[in-house]
Design a protein around this motif. Structure first.
Motif, PDB file in Angstrom:
ATOM      1  N   ARG A 102       0.873  -1.179   0.000  1.00 37.33           N
ATOM      2  CA  ARG A 102       0.000   0.000   0.000  1.00 37.33           C
ATOM      3  C   ARG A 102       0.904   1.221   0.000  1.00 37.33           C
ATOM      4  O   ARG A 102       1.778   1.349   0.857  1.00 37.33           O
ATOM      5  CB  ARG A 102      -0.852  -0.015   1.261  1.00 37.33           C
ATOM      6  N   THR A 103       0.715   2.126  -0.949  1.00 44.29           N
ATOM      7  CA  THR A 103       1.500   3.357  -1.011  1.00 44.29           C
ATOM      8  C   THR A 103       0.553   4.541  -0.926  1.00 44.29           C
ATOM      9  O   THR A 103      -0.318   4.706  -1.792  1.00 44.29           O
ATOM     10  CB  THR A 103       2.323   3.430  -2.313  1.00 44.29           C
ATOM     11  N   VAL A 104       0.703   5.352   0.119  1.00 42.51           N
ATOM     12  CA  VAL A 104      -0.097   6.566   0.257  1.00 42.51           C
ATOM     13  C   VAL A 104       0.583   7.627  -0.618  1.00 42.51           C
ATOM     14  O   VAL A 104       1.726   8.003  -0.369  1.00 42.51           O
ATOM     15  CB  VAL A 104      -0.189   7.024   1.721  1.00 42.51           C
ATOM     16  N   LEU A 105      -0.132   8.074  -1.646  1.00 40.70           N
ATOM     17  CA  LEU A 105       0.417   9.030  -2.599  1.00 40.70           C
ATOM     18  C   LEU A 105       0.174  10.470  -2.182  1.00 40.70           C
ATOM     19  O   LEU A 105       1.016  11.337  -2.390  1.00 40.70           O
ATOM     20  CB  LEU A 105      -0.180   8.790  -3.982  1.00 40.70           C
ATOM     21  N   ALA A 106      -1.000  10.727  -1.629  1.00 42.56           N
ATOM     22  CA  ALA A 106      -1.380  12.074  -1.198  1.00 42.56           C
ATOM     23  C   ALA A 106      -2.460  11.935  -0.141  1.00 42.56           C
ATOM     24  O   ALA A 106      -3.273  11.008  -0.205  1.00 42.56           O
ATOM     25  CB  ALA A 106      -1.902  12.892  -2.377  1.00 42.56           C
TER      26      ALA A 106
END
Length: 188
Positions: free
Chosen positions: A64-68
């Motif tokens: 999971r990558t939180v982009l903004a």
């Protein structure tokens, strides 16, 4: 692929010399008033530099990558390198968009194919969604910044400054969902 999410609004402001509703021309007074309102909202102060987001390993083969993230909107990229399903709990409505090869989406007894560059609106009432991988999908939603963003990223070892760089409000303060005015431009 360009990805854009907009919030609906009763206010229409733009710098064009025509009405967006019907294409009719604006007189100079109305056009100057529109430009003035846009300039009143302009915030030229420093914005965070672009970065590729902050990642957390969710499960074996799922990242999971939180982009903004901000008080009004969060955008996350989830990747699953195996056929095992990617599972996401839905506490608010989510927009699920597919950035990779076609996947199978399953929720509440329904199952369907989601092709590349297609999106689904998932109501919170569904409770949970499964995306059968390999998958590369985006989730857009209204976050609880503390629960959904800050706590998991800090627990994964990301520093407070890196978390704060995700967007306005991501670095601390009230963990509740944003309820005051503004929209995605305020947070992401």
């Amino acid at each position: 692929m360009v990805y854009e999410i907009e919030q609906t609004s009763d206010i229409q402001q733009h710098a064009m010399r025509w009405r967006m509703e019907d294409g009719s021309a604006l007189d100079d007074e109305e056009w100057h008033a529109n430009v003035g309102r846009l300039l009143d909202q302009w915030r030229p102060e420093h914005r965070p530099d672009f970065h590729s987001g902050l990642s957390v390993r969710v499960d074996d083969g799922v990242e999971r990558t939180v982009l903004a993230a901000g008080p009004h909107f969060a955008l996350e990229r989830w990747r699953a390198g195996t056929p095992a399903p990617l599972v996401r709990e839905l506490t608010t409505a989510h927009v699920l968009s597919n950035a990779g090869a076609a996947v199978t989406v399953e929720t509440n007894g329904w199952s369907g194919r989601l092709d590349r560059a297609r999106s689904l609106l998932l109501p919170a009432a569904l409770g949970r969604v499964r995306v059968h991988g390999p998958a590369d999908v985006l989730f857009g939603y209204l976050p609880d910044l503390e629960r959904d963003v800050r706590a998991p990223l800090l627990a994964a070892g990301h520093g407070a400054a890196a978390v704060a760089a995700l967007g306005e409000g991501a670095g601390g303060g009230d963990g509740a969902r944003g309820t005051e005015g503004g929209g995605p431009a305020d947070g992401c």
